[in-house]
Design an enzyme around this catalytic site. Structure first.
Site, mmCIF file in Angstrom:
data_model
loop_
_atom_site.group_PDB
_atom_site.id
_atom_site.type_symbol
_atom_site.label_atom_id
_atom_site.label_comp_id
_atom_site.label_asym_id
_atom_site.label_seq_id
_atom_site.Cartn_x
_atom_site.Cartn_y
_atom_site.Cartn_z
ATOM 1 N N ASP A 170 0.497 -1.320 0.390
ATOM 2 C CA ASP A 170 0.199 0.279 -0.211
ATOM 3 C C ASP A 170 1.030 1.012 -0.395
ATOM 4 O O ASP A 170 2.211 1.083 -1.188
ATOM 5 C CB ASP A 170 -0.915 -0.536 1.390
ATOM 6 C CG ASP A 170 -1.898 0.752 1.197
ATOM 7 O OD1 ASP A 170 -3.263 0.694 0.151
ATOM 8 O OD2 ASP A 170 -2.383 2.229 1.644
ATOM 9 N N TYR A 225 -3.700 10.953 1.675
ATOM 10 C CA TYR A 225 -4.056 10.613 0.551
ATOM 11 C C TYR A 225 -3.968 12.506 -0.456
ATOM 12 O O TYR A 225 -3.250 12.489 -1.165
ATOM 13 C CB TYR A 225 -4.924 10.199 0.076
ATOM 14 C CG TYR A 225 -5.798 9.350 0.133
ATOM 15 C CD1 TYR A 225 -5.652 8.569 -0.796
ATOM 16 C CD2 TYR A 225 -5.762 8.470 1.219
ATOM 17 C CE1 TYR A 225 -5.521 6.789 -0.546
ATOM 18 C CE2 TYR A 225 -5.476 7.346 2.486
ATOM 19 C CZ TYR A 225 -5.866 5.901 1.232
ATOM 20 O OH TYR A 225 -6.098 5.096 1.120
ATOM 21 N N HIS A 237 -4.769 -7.456 -0.209
ATOM 22 C CA HIS A 237 -4.093 -6.029 -0.448
ATOM 23 C C HIS A 237 -3.217 -6.529 0.584
ATOM 24 O O HIS A 237 -2.086 -6.244 1.104
ATOM 25 C CB HIS A 237 -4.713 -5.067 -1.186
ATOM 26 C CG HIS A 237 -4.417 -3.684 -0.205
ATOM 27 N ND1 HIS A 237 -3.459 -3.264 -1.720
ATOM 28 C CD2 HIS A 237 -4.121 -2.713 0.234
ATOM 29 C CE1 HIS A 237 -2.962 -2.625 -1.647
ATOM 30 N NE2 HIS A 237 -4.007 -1.678 -0.552
#
Length: 487
Positions: A258, A399, A456
């Protein structure tokens, strides 16, 4: 044929000759249009081509940039201080009050019949998860579990960085390699708890173990968040490198997934003489060339067969499942306030991402895969760390920083990484690029492992497979280095 007819033919021939003569003597623009058009198209095409293929130089970076309050610079505490996870009585009492308030709410909306998780978290599945949080989760016991490893804090570039540091107990003759583990969102150091004992104990067929360092990223859980914008993944790479330097490590291995993939890749790219090898479970190269190759896969089947999914499926999945990314990349503080106000809201938001990213097919199952993939306690530990530290807003700001600094991030992404690299490719990973694309970035991609299962969060879902592959990769890194030294 009469004279009259001959005259008519003669006139027609003269008319034709005149037309040809006029055409030949006139200005023909066509030969000029095509080259001009080619030049007009060539100029922007060349610049696009240059933008895609040009390898930039390593940017000038301030390795000591101060991310903390300015008034703390003069008295920075560089000591490495012990730390313990605490779920305080006041926090737990407040949490129970919020639980009671949510339980008493009479206007809770039930999910649609036969909708599973296609509209988001299913109400009945969440009711069961929430019930386990209230009645089965024992905070006092879980604190003991979370503190089984040694926790520390130290100030790096103005930020108090929290980390686990686990040293192996080994017999003489067993090598110990330092290993930096990097998590992403909505994960935390909790992701690695089952894998850490596997990494720090001797394994058959190997003559080494790992000394493990697991930091909380800045703004995550107990690591301090910056007070000003700009702390993008590459800037965090510098913070993590400086943490390892503070701990006395000048040579070490890295594993990441990630955001941990981007950060670990950044360290390997910027500090190749310090990183012995890089292992990632996110087989992706986030560069324009990779996006172009993926798009071309819609036309050339050969490429499609080497990419995780065709263009159409990939776009549909992105549009359906990545709305959170747009929101967190634009207004993180807004959604952060909403999530930090409600424990059930925070839990629903996090488990929705965890379950979909573990396996996208979970959206078609009423319980979202909660009974298949994870013990609820694992997920609740992670949620409790987010709630107790109040970090949801500062964690999702990453982000925003990634998008706000995309030009800088792309510059580092385009620089080839010469550090030996190994890929763990799991079936349900969000992005999975073929090796020919990955080699554009990782020029010494010496191996990979492909499993027909897994998602993930590799260390959380599959700690045994994850740890085994890290050992396998590092063994290959050592052999690769020995071969190079022998040349």
């Amino acid at each position: 044929m009469g004279k009259k007819d001959k005259k008519v033919i003669s006139k027609k021939e003269e008319t034709k000759k005149d037309a040809v003569k006029k055409k030949n003597s006139g200005f023909n623009i066509l030969p000029f249009i095509l080259p001009t058009l080619a030049l007009v198209l060539a100029y922007p095409s060349y610049h696009v081509y240059q933008h895609i293929v040009t390898v930039p130089e390593v940017p000038q970076l301030d390795l000591d940039y101060w991310w903390g309050p300015n008034d703390t610079r003069s008295n920075q505490n560089k000591e490495i201080r012990p730390f313990r996870v605490v779920f305080g009585d006041g926090m737990l009492q407040d949490l129970r009050m919020r639980f009671d308030s949510y339980r008493a709410e009479t206007k809770k909306v039930k999910s649609l019949q036969d909708a599973a998780w296609t509209y988001g978290v299913h109400s009945e599945a969440f009711a069961q998860f929430f019930s386990n949080w209230i009645f089965q989760y024992k905070p006092e016991e879980r604190v003991g579990f979370l503190n089984q490893f040694n926790h520390f804090k130290t100030n790096i570039q103005g930020l108090d960085i929290h980390f686990l540091h686990v040293k192996p107990k080994v017999k003489e003759g067993v090598k110990v390699y330092p290993l930096l583990l990097l998590h992403g969102w909505p994960s935390s150091v909790r992701e690695f708890y089952e894998a850490i004992p596997l990494l720090t104990n001797i394994r058959e067929g190997y003559d080494f173990v790992f000394e493990v360092i697991v930091p909380s990223l800045p703004g995550f859980v107990y690591s301090q968040a910056p007070v000003r914008p700009g702390l993008s993944p590459t800037q965090i790479s510098i913070v993590m490198r400086n943490l390892m330097k503070r701990l006395g490590f000048t040579k070490y291995y890295i594993q990441g997934g990630d955001f941990g993939h981007s950060i670990g890749s950044g360290i390997a790219t910027l500090f190749p003489n310090e990183v012995l090898g890089y292992h990632t479970n996110l087989p992706a190269h986030f560069d324009n060339k990779a996006y172009v190759a993926w798009a071309l896969g819609a036309v050339w089947k050969k490429i499609v067969e080497n990419v995780q999914c065709p263009l159409k499926d990939g776009v549909e999945f992105f549009l359906e499942e990545f709305g959170y990314l747009h929101l967190q990349s634009t207004k993180p503080d807004t959604i952060g306030i909403a999530l930090q106000d409600s424990p059930p809201g925070l839990a629903a938001y996090i488990i929705d991402r965890v379950m979909i990213f573990t396996d996208a097919n979970n959206k078609n199952v009423e319980d979202g895969g909660l009974s298949k993939y994870y013990d609820h306690t694992k997920l609740l530990d992670n949620i409790m760390l987010y709630w107790a530290s109040g970090c949801i807003t500062t964690s999702i700001r990453l982000y925003k920083e990634s998008v706000a600094n995309v030009e800088f991030e792309q510059t580092v992404t385009k620089i080839p990484t010469i550090v030996p690299t190994w890929i763990l490719r799991l079936k349900n990973e969000l992005v999975s690029h073929p090796e020919f694309i990955l080699k554009w970035k990782y020029t010494n991609l010496i191996g990979s492992t492909t499993l027909d299962y897994g998602g993930h969060f590799a260390a959380l879902e599959l700690p045994e497979d994850y740890a085994a592959d890290v050992f396998k990769a590092v063994k290959s890194f050592v052999q690769f280095k020995n071969k190079q030294n022998a040349l």
